[in-house]
Design an enzyme around this catalytic site. Structure first.
Site, PDB file in Angstrom:
ATOM      1  N   ASP A   1      -2.505  39.293  32.034  1.00  0.00           N
ATOM      2  CA  ASP A   1      -1.906  37.872  32.471  1.00  0.00           C
ATOM      3  C   ASP A   1      -3.092  36.898  32.892  1.00  0.00           C
ATOM      4  O   ASP A   1      -4.218  37.251  32.974  1.00  0.00           O
ATOM      5  CB  ASP A   1      -1.395  38.202  33.902  1.00  0.00           C
ATOM      6  CG  ASP A   1       0.222  39.188  33.622  1.00  0.00           C
ATOM      7  OD1 ASP A   1       0.561  39.137  32.694  1.00  0.00           O
ATOM      8  OD2 ASP A   1       0.477  40.029  34.493  1.00  0.00           O
TER       9      ASP A   1
ATOM     10  N   TYR B   1      -7.761  49.947  35.979  1.00  0.00           N
ATOM     11  CA  TYR B   1      -7.753  48.662  36.473  1.00  0.00           C
ATOM     12  C   TYR B   1      -8.262  48.733  37.986  1.00  0.00           C
ATOM     13  O   TYR B   1      -8.282  49.896  38.927  1.00  0.00           O
ATOM     14  CB  TYR B   1      -6.212  47.971  36.763  1.00  0.00           C
ATOM     15  CG  TYR B   1      -5.800  47.827  35.377  1.00  0.00           C
ATOM     16  CD1 TYR B   1      -5.427  46.551  35.011  1.00  0.00           C
ATOM     17  CD2 TYR B   1      -4.820  48.783  34.832  1.00  0.00           C
ATOM     18  CE1 TYR B   1      -4.985  46.303  33.469  1.00  0.00           C
ATOM     19  CE2 TYR B   1      -4.335  48.651  33.429  1.00  0.00           C
ATOM     20  CZ  TYR B   1      -4.270  47.305  33.169  1.00  0.00           C
ATOM     21  OH  TYR B   1      -3.775  46.711  31.633  1.00  0.00           O
TER      22      TYR B   1
ATOM     23  N   ASP C   1       3.494  39.033  41.711  1.00  0.00           N
ATOM     24  CA  ASP C   1       2.121  38.837  41.665  1.00  0.00           C
ATOM     25  C   ASP C   1       1.828  37.267  42.269  1.00  0.00           C
ATOM     26  O   ASP C   1       2.940  36.604  42.705  1.00  0.00           O
ATOM     27  CB  ASP C   1       1.092  38.905  40.387  1.00  0.00           C
ATOM     28  CG  ASP C   1       1.765  37.548  39.351  1.00  0.00           C
ATOM     29  OD1 ASP C   1       2.156  36.557  39.625  1.00  0.00           O
ATOM     30  OD2 ASP C   1       1.312  37.991  38.153  1.00  0.00           O
TER      31      ASP C   1
ATOM     32  N   ARG D   1       1.603  44.993  38.375  1.00  0.00           N
ATOM     33  CA  ARG D   1       2.176  44.171  39.654  1.00  0.00           C
ATOM     34  C   ARG D   1       3.555  44.829  39.895  1.00  0.00           C
ATOM     35  O   ARG D   1       4.037  44.571  41.018  1.00  0.00           O
ATOM     36  CB  ARG D   1       2.464  42.796  39.134  1.00  0.00           C
ATOM     37  CG  ARG D   1       3.037  42.580  37.761  1.00  0.00           C
ATOM     38  CD  ARG D   1       2.636  41.094  37.348  1.00  0.00           C
ATOM     39  NE  ARG D   1       2.828  41.035  35.948  1.00  0.00           N
ATOM     40  CZ  ARG D   1       3.917  40.203  35.210  1.00  0.00           C
ATOM     41  NH1 ARG D   1       4.598  39.604  36.053  1.00  0.00           N
ATOM     42  NH2 ARG D   1       4.079  40.142  33.957  1.00  0.00           N
TER      43      ARG D   1
END
Length: 290
Positions: free
Chosen positions: A40, A68, A82, A178
């Site tokens: 993203d 992550y 998000d 998310r």
């Protein structure tokens, strides 16, 4: 033109994955550039790009495990799950206990079913969900299986009625971080969304190998194709005769390295193909030679 290979980019914030591909096309001097798994715009970190014949690897690299680091904010929800979206609700989260946070993370670890965010690239009735969402339409997204090998909460911080969690996630391809933030907030009764995300690893490729776009502009470097394949897949060294057969797409005897993909290398160290083992034979699925 840069030779075929794999470039590991440390994607900057506010760039789309397509923006990075367009920039690397100019730096590498070729239009034949693609990426393995999007990030993203808000996210930073490891974006794997195939260059030249390296683009043939990308469909196989998208299936690898990813890692992550991020921050989850408890106490507010957004329409994108998000920080890029509009806030849709707010609840005082200051009373959320740390043990409940860790229990919620544990409940989202392992084999789970996950509903993708409304703003995602999933197709519903032939249209990307994010396009429907931006047109003000709500689409019904079905839960999909995901594997979360690790959902670790490293730090819990109070912040003006919110609770911010610094987390680390190791997961299968197709897992939405998310959505994990959203589902954790929902489980705790206060809502949640993701405020920071950095991808630290895609399969064997980590931040230690990644280069910023500024660094690549100064000196463009990419992993040679043979090195990239050897890092990501089991290696099988062929005889000259086997290498010739595989280069023409022909089958050879199976290996003992598992179903695959398996990297097939010529005696001189050059990568010839990726293959899968079937009962009684090994079949090339991607041929690089020639």
């Amino acid at each position: 033109m840069t030779d075929s290979g794999v470039a590991i980019v440390d994607k900057p914030a506010d760039w789309t994955s397509h923006d990075v591909v367009a920039r690397v096309r100019r730096l590498a001097g070729t239009r034949k550039v693609g990426h393995a798994g999007t990030l993203d715009p808000m996210a930073t970190g490891v974006l794997v790009l195939g260059i030249g014949k390296g683009t043939k690897l990308l469909g196989h690299l998208t299936l690898t495990e990813k890692e992550y680091e991020g921050t989850v904010r408890l106490g507010a929800t957004t329409n994108t799950d998000d920080a890029e979206g509009e806030e849709t609700s707010r609840t005082d989260a200051s009373g959320v206990a740390e043990e409940d946070v860790r229990a919620a993370a544990a409940a989202l670890t392992g084999e789970i079913m996950q509903i993708p965010p409304q703003v995602s690239a999933i197709k519903v009735n032939g249209r990307r969900a994010y396009k429907s969402a931006r047109a003000g339409e709500s689409v019904e997204l079905k839960a999909r299986p995901a594997t979360v090998a690790q959902f670790a909460v490293d730090r819990v911080r109070q912040a003006d009625g919110f609770v911010d969690l610094d987390v680390r996630v190791t997961c299968s391809s197709g897992t939405y971080i998310r959505a994990l933030a959203r589902d954790m907030g929902e489980a705790l009764g206060v809502g949640g969304h993701l405020t920071r995300l950095r991808r630290t690893r895609v399969g064997p490729y980590g931040l230690e190998q990644a280069r910023t776009l500024d660094e690549l502009a100064e000196e463009f470097t990419a992993l040679p194709l043979s090195q990239a394949v050897a890092a990501a897949f089991p290696v099988r060294v062929l005889s000259e005769d086997e290498a010739r057969k595989v280069a023409h797409g022909n089958r050879i005897a199976p290996s003992t390295l598992g179903p695959g993909p398996i990297g097939l290398f010529a005696p001189d160290g050059g990568v010839v193909a990726l293959a899968e083992d079937r009962p009684g034979y090994s079949k090339p699925i991607v041929v690089f030679a020639g």
